[in-house]
Enzyme design. Structure first.
Site, PDB file in Angstrom:
ATOM      1  CE  LYS A   1      92.232  32.679  29.962  1.00  0.00           C
ATOM      2  NZ  LYS A   1      91.629  32.318  31.271  1.00  0.00           N
TER       3      LYS A   1
HETATM    4  C1  E4P Z   1      88.219  32.211  31.799  1.00  0.00           C
HETATM    5  O1  E4P Z   1      89.111  31.749  31.120  1.00  0.00           O
HETATM    6  C2  E4P Z   1      88.432  32.929  33.066  1.00  0.00           C
HETATM    7  O2  E4P Z   1      89.471  32.314  33.776  1.00  0.00           O
HETATM    8  C3  E4P Z   1      87.234  32.893  33.961  1.00  0.00           C
HETATM    9  O3  E4P Z   1      86.107  32.342  33.330  1.00  0.00           O
HETATM   10  C4  E4P Z   1      86.993  34.129  34.755  1.00  0.00           C
HETATM   11  O4  E4P Z   1      85.868  33.915  35.558  1.00  0.00           O
HETATM   12  P1  E4P Z   1      85.499  34.831  36.813  1.00  0.00           P
HETATM   13  O5  E4P Z   1      84.787  36.040  36.314  1.00  0.00           O
HETATM   14  O6  E4P Z   1      84.595  33.961  37.642  1.00  0.00           O
HETATM   15  O7  E4P Z   1      86.788  35.168  37.507  1.00  0.00           O
END
Ligand code: E4P
Length: 232
Positions: free
Chosen positions: A84
């Site tokens: 990521k």
């Molecule tokens: C995705 O890869 C992220 O880790 C995640 O969906 C972030 O979600 P949040 O807005 O609930 O922190």
């Protein structure tokens, strides 16, 4: 449509995978810190062996060179590790470099169709529009997912749309209807998808009716009754 879990909690991941419906996991620095995985590489290695599909590990460097260095080390932890990389100039440069090395990238923190388009053109395998965080600030997060899916389909772009920052089961249904390839969600949302009050009620009624049938069965007579009495 594939479902990923958005968590760094190993028990939740084991449970989700055991249901046969979770085919990948996304993590981020906040989720990893929440679970206290100080040995980040050890944690990603464990995860890679546990999950049947992509395991997303995020880099924390802020310039492309550092991101690529971190990515190489993370990618070596398992064949299913996806890196990521945050949206931005440095993230795009790193995405292009990693693409050329054959390391799959998920461009994260995407909040507009234009950002998603840039991620795809840079060579991302996945792009993650954060729909819940957009909803939180009064924007229509799902519209970003819909527009991204449409643009990718119009131009035959092969980046997967990974609907992220999902907050409730309706987000999953809408992301599926919008044509998202994947939805990643907290374990709580996966559990909520499973439940329906009419399922619980229906099962309770089936079991009650079955029990009443058993009670109504004629008592055994003759040899069967004697055998039963000897047993008790
Ligand atoms: C995705 O890869 C992220 O880790 C995640 O969906 C972030 O979600 P949040 O807005 O609930 O922190």
């Amino acid at each position: 449509m594939r479902l990923f879990l958005d968590t760094a909690n190993l028990d939740e991941i084991r449970e989700g995978v055991s249901w046969g419906v979770v085919s990948g996991v996304t993590t981020n620095p906040s989720l990893v810190a929440k679970e206290g995985h100080a040995d980040f590489h050890g944690f990603i290695r464990t995860l890679a062996g546990l999950v049947p599909g992509p395991v997303n590990a995020e880099v924390v460097a802020t310039e492309a060179e550092g991101m690529v260095r971190e990515a190489r080390a993370l990618a070596a932890l398992g064949e299913n590790v996806v890196i990521k990389v945050p949206m931005g100039k440095e993230g795009l440069k790193a995405t292009r470099a990693l693409r050329e090395e054959g390391i799959p990238v998920n461009v994260t923190l995407a909040f507009s169709p234009n950002q998603a388009l840039l991620a795809s053109l840079a060579g991302a395998t996945y792009v993650s529009p954060f729909l819940g965080r957009l909803d939180d600030v009064g924007h229509d997060g799902m519209q970003v997912v819909r527009d991204t899916v449409e643009i990718f389909s119009l131009y035959g772009l092969d980046t997967y749309v990974l609907a992220a920052s999902i907050r409730h089961p309706l987000h999953v249904t809408e992301a599926a209807l919008a044509g998202a390839d994947i939805a990643t969600m907290p374990f709580k949302v996966l559990e909520q998808m499973l439940r329906h009050p009419l399922t619980d009620l229906g099962l309770e009624r089936f079991l009650d009716d079955w029990r009443s049938l058993e009670q109504a069965r004629p008592a055994p007579v003759g040899r069967d009754a004697r055998r039963g009495a000897r047993r008790s």
